[in-house]
Design a protein around this motif. Structure first.
Motif, PDB file in Angstrom:
ATOM      1  N   SER A 100     -33.442 -18.685 -22.590  1.00  0.00           N
ATOM      2  CA  SER A 100     -32.306 -19.539 -22.117  1.00  0.00           C
ATOM      3  C   SER A 100     -32.814 -20.076 -20.758  1.00  0.00           C
ATOM      4  CB  SER A 100     -30.982 -18.540 -22.103  1.00  0.00           C
ATOM      5  OG  SER A 100     -31.275 -17.526 -21.355  1.00  0.00           O
ATOM      6  N   HIS A 101     -33.768 -19.797 -20.292  1.00  0.00           N
ATOM      7  CA  HIS A 101     -34.072 -20.603 -19.090  1.00  0.00           C
ATOM      8  C   HIS A 101     -35.869 -20.728 -19.269  1.00  0.00           C
ATOM      9  CE1 HIS A 101     -34.606 -21.892 -14.747  1.00  0.00           C
ATOM     10  NE2 HIS A 101     -35.449 -21.067 -14.551  1.00  0.00           N
ATOM     11  N   VAL A 102     -36.149 -22.031 -19.031  1.00  0.00           N
ATOM     12  CA  VAL A 102     -37.690 -22.416 -19.160  1.00  0.00           C
ATOM     13  C   VAL A 102     -37.958 -23.295 -17.900  1.00  0.00           C
ATOM     14  CG1 VAL A 102     -39.159 -23.985 -20.602  1.00  0.00           C
ATOM     15  CG2 VAL A 102     -37.548 -22.382 -21.577  1.00  0.00           C
ATOM     16  N   GLN A 173     -26.485 -27.434 -23.235  1.00  0.00           N
ATOM     17  CA  GLN A 173     -25.643 -26.525 -23.941  1.00  0.00           C
ATOM     18  C   GLN A 173     -25.432 -26.819 -25.402  1.00  0.00           C
ATOM     19  OE1 GLN A 173     -21.746 -27.238 -21.858  1.00  0.00           O
ATOM     20  NE2 GLN A 173     -20.822 -27.277 -23.811  1.00  0.00           N
ATOM     21  N   CYS A 174     -24.886 -26.024 -26.320  1.00  0.00           N
ATOM     22  CA  CYS A 174     -24.347 -26.552 -27.669  1.00  0.00           C
ATOM     23  C   CYS A 174     -22.929 -26.959 -27.494  1.00  0.00           C
ATOM     24  CB  CYS A 174     -24.279 -25.289 -28.529  1.00  0.00           C
ATOM     25  SG  CYS A 174     -23.761 -25.657 -30.042  1.00  0.00           S
ATOM     26  N   CYS A 175     -22.750 -28.072 -27.980  1.00  0.00           N
ATOM     27  CA  CYS A 175     -21.393 -28.641 -27.828  1.00  0.00           C
ATOM     28  C   CYS A 175     -20.601 -28.395 -29.090  1.00  0.00           C
ATOM     29  CB  CYS A 175     -21.558 -30.272 -27.831  1.00  0.00           C
ATOM     30  SG  CYS A 175     -22.265 -30.938 -26.159  1.00  0.00           S
ATOM     31  N   ILE A 176     -21.000 -27.337 -29.833  1.00  0.00           N
ATOM     32  CA  ILE A 176     -19.985 -26.651 -30.681  1.00  0.00           C
ATOM     33  C   ILE A 176     -19.692 -25.371 -30.235  1.00  0.00           C
ATOM     34  CG2 ILE A 176     -20.200 -26.024 -33.176  1.00  0.00           C
ATOM     35  CD1 ILE A 176     -22.118 -27.961 -33.636  1.00  0.00           C
ATOM     36  N   HIS A 177     -20.742 -24.684 -29.691  1.00  0.00           N
ATOM     37  CA  HIS A 177     -20.613 -23.117 -29.297  1.00  0.00           C
ATOM     38  C   HIS A 177     -21.046 -23.312 -27.617  1.00  0.00           C
ATOM     39  CE1 HIS A 177     -22.345 -23.206 -33.418  1.00  0.00           C
ATOM     40  NE2 HIS A 177     -21.037 -22.379 -33.731  1.00  0.00           N
ATOM     41  N   PRO A 178     -19.990 -23.406 -27.039  1.00  0.00           N
ATOM     42  CA  PRO A 178     -20.491 -23.608 -25.371  1.00  0.00           C
ATOM     43  C   PRO A 178     -21.017 -22.609 -24.777  1.00  0.00           C
ATOM     44  CG  PRO A 178     -18.000 -24.001 -25.705  1.00  0.00           C
ATOM     45  CD  PRO A 178     -18.630 -23.539 -27.296  1.00  0.00           C
ATOM     46  N   TRP A 179     -20.897 -21.513 -25.280  1.00  0.00           N
ATOM     47  CA  TRP A 179     -21.564 -20.275 -24.536  1.00  0.00           C
ATOM     48  C   TRP A 179     -23.099 -20.234 -24.648  1.00  0.00           C
ATOM     49  CZ3 TRP A 179     -18.685 -19.952 -28.864  1.00  0.00           C
ATOM     50  CH2 TRP A 179     -18.949 -19.201 -30.030  1.00  0.00           C
ATOM     51  N   MET A 180     -23.591 -20.965 -25.609  1.00  0.00           N
ATOM     52  CA  MET A 180     -24.912 -21.263 -25.662  1.00  0.00           C
ATOM     53  C   MET A 180     -25.406 -22.072 -24.946  1.00  0.00           C
ATOM     54  SD  MET A 180     -25.074 -21.566 -30.129  1.00  0.00           S
ATOM     55  CE  MET A 180     -26.646 -21.469 -30.256  1.00  0.00           C
ATOM     56  N   ARG A 181     -25.993 -21.582 -23.875  1.00  0.00           N
ATOM     57  CA  ARG A 181     -26.477 -22.371 -22.689  1.00  0.00           C
ATOM     58  C   ARG A 181     -27.921 -22.522 -22.575  1.00  0.00           C
ATOM     59  NH1 ARG A 181     -22.017 -19.916 -20.260  1.00  0.00           N
ATOM     60  NH2 ARG A 181     -23.330 -18.845 -18.870  1.00  0.00           N
ATOM     61  N   ALA A 182     -28.649 -23.231 -21.849  1.00  0.00           N
ATOM     62  CA  ALA A 182     -29.936 -22.988 -21.388  1.00  0.00           C
ATOM     63  C   ALA A 182     -30.108 -24.012 -20.067  1.00  0.00           C
ATOM     64  CB  ALA A 182     -30.857 -23.641 -22.492  1.00  0.00           C
ATOM     65  N   THR A 183     -31.321 -23.678 -19.318  1.00  0.00           N
ATOM     66  CA  THR A 183     -31.351 -24.342 -18.444  1.00  0.00           C
ATOM     67  C   THR A 183     -32.984 -24.559 -18.202  1.00  0.00           C
ATOM     68  OG1 THR A 183     -31.436 -22.178 -16.918  1.00  0.00           O
ATOM     69  CG2 THR A 183     -29.742 -23.737 -16.620  1.00  0.00           C
ATOM     70  N   ILE A 184     -33.419 -25.635 -17.845  1.00  0.00           N
ATOM     71  CA  ILE A 184     -34.863 -26.042 -18.082  1.00  0.00           C
ATOM     72  C   ILE A 184     -35.109 -26.535 -16.525  1.00  0.00           C
ATOM     73  CG2 ILE A 184     -36.680 -27.655 -18.688  1.00  0.00           C
ATOM     74  CD1 ILE A 184     -34.909 -27.746 -21.370  1.00  0.00           C
ATOM     75  N   ARG A 185     -36.067 -25.930 -15.666  1.00  0.00           N
ATOM     76  CA  ARG A 185     -36.496 -26.449 -14.705  1.00  0.00           C
ATOM     77  C   ARG A 185     -37.819 -27.123 -14.853  1.00  0.00           C
ATOM     78  NH1 ARG A 185     -34.759 -24.560 -10.299  1.00  0.00           N
ATOM     79  NH2 ARG A 185     -34.393 -22.419 -11.029  1.00  0.00           N
ATOM     80  N   VAL A 186     -37.722 -28.362 -14.263  1.00  0.00           N
ATOM     81  CA  VAL A 186     -38.972 -29.168 -14.189  1.00  0.00           C
ATOM     82  C   VAL A 186     -39.608 -29.244 -12.885  1.00  0.00           C
ATOM     83  CG1 VAL A 186     -40.024 -31.420 -14.844  1.00  0.00           C
ATOM     84  CG2 VAL A 186     -38.071 -30.572 -16.126  1.00  0.00           C
ATOM     85  N   ASP A 187     -40.784 -28.689 -12.829  1.00  0.00           N
ATOM     86  CA  ASP A 187     -41.324 -29.032 -11.505  1.00  0.00           C
ATOM     87  C   ASP A 187     -42.338 -30.028 -11.536  1.00  0.00           C
ATOM     88  OD1 ASP A 187     -40.607 -26.340 -10.742  1.00  0.00           O
ATOM     89  OD2 ASP A 187     -42.175 -25.344 -11.503  1.00  0.00           O
TER      90      ASP A 187
END
Ligand code: CU
Length: 187
Positions: A100-102, A173-187
């Motif tokens: 959930s975090h990349v 996030q999932c726009c159906i199940h909004p607790w399905m979240r993820a963050t992506i950090r781009v360096d």
């Protein structure tokens, strides 16, 4: 904010980067411990054959792959540890993004695959919020980016490739199940 290119449906493709495999006797343990890989799996554990899933697309998982009935899914939507009349969205933990975090480098693509048996989306939002299925929002206001027209459906087995993400922190996030979240950090 992002560029999405459809990489096509790659059903059955093994996309998860496995960074550790240990064989202990007859037990093989596989762990995904590296947050720097470029694959995210969108997961659920719907119970195949539960007719409760049928009105909204069914459950395409094979027998024994999923064990969550619609009754259990709905029972875990809200936390009972709330002060009435408030109700807080929790959502079934089996509906999730892994990892959930990349953290990734600018210019690399990230492949997002729906490995569940239900439909999902993986949508970039300015701020996390509700999706476009009001009963699943439980008090969250709909994120402006979460409209059916503004999201790319991610049916079971489908893969999308995220390319061109600018340096910084991106919220999906999932726009159906909004607790399905993820963050992506781009360096
Ligand atoms: Cu979802």
């Amino acid at each position: 904010m992002r560029t999405l290119t459809t990489a096509g449906t790659i059903a059955g493709a093994v996309l998860t980067v496995l960074v550790g495999i240990w064989a202990i006797g007859n037990v093989v343990a596989v762990a995904q411990v590296d947050g720097n890989d470029d694959n995210i799996a969108v997961m659920d554990d719907c119970l195949p054959g539960d007719p409760g899933w049928n009105p909204t697309g069914g459950c395409t998982l094979k027998p024994h792959q999923g064990d969550v009935s619609t009754a259990e899914f709905n029972a875990l939507l809200r936390s009972p540890l709330t002060i009435p009349p408030n109700a807080f969205l929790i959502g079934h933990p089996a509906w999730r993004n892994e990892p959930s975090h990349v953290t990734t480098r600018f210019g690399k693509a990230i492949r997002v695959t729906n490995k569940g048996g239900r439909g999902h989306t993986f949508t970039e939002v300015a701020e996390f919020g509700g999706g476009f299925v009001p009963p699943l929002n439980v008090g969250l206001s709909q994120a402006p980016q979460c409209t059916p027209a503004g999201t790319i459906p991610l049916p079971p087995g489908a893969t999308i490739a995220l390319t061109g993400l600018a340096p910084g922190l991106h919220k999906f996030q999932c726009c159906i199940h909004p607790w399905m979240r993820a963050t992506i950090r781009v360096d």
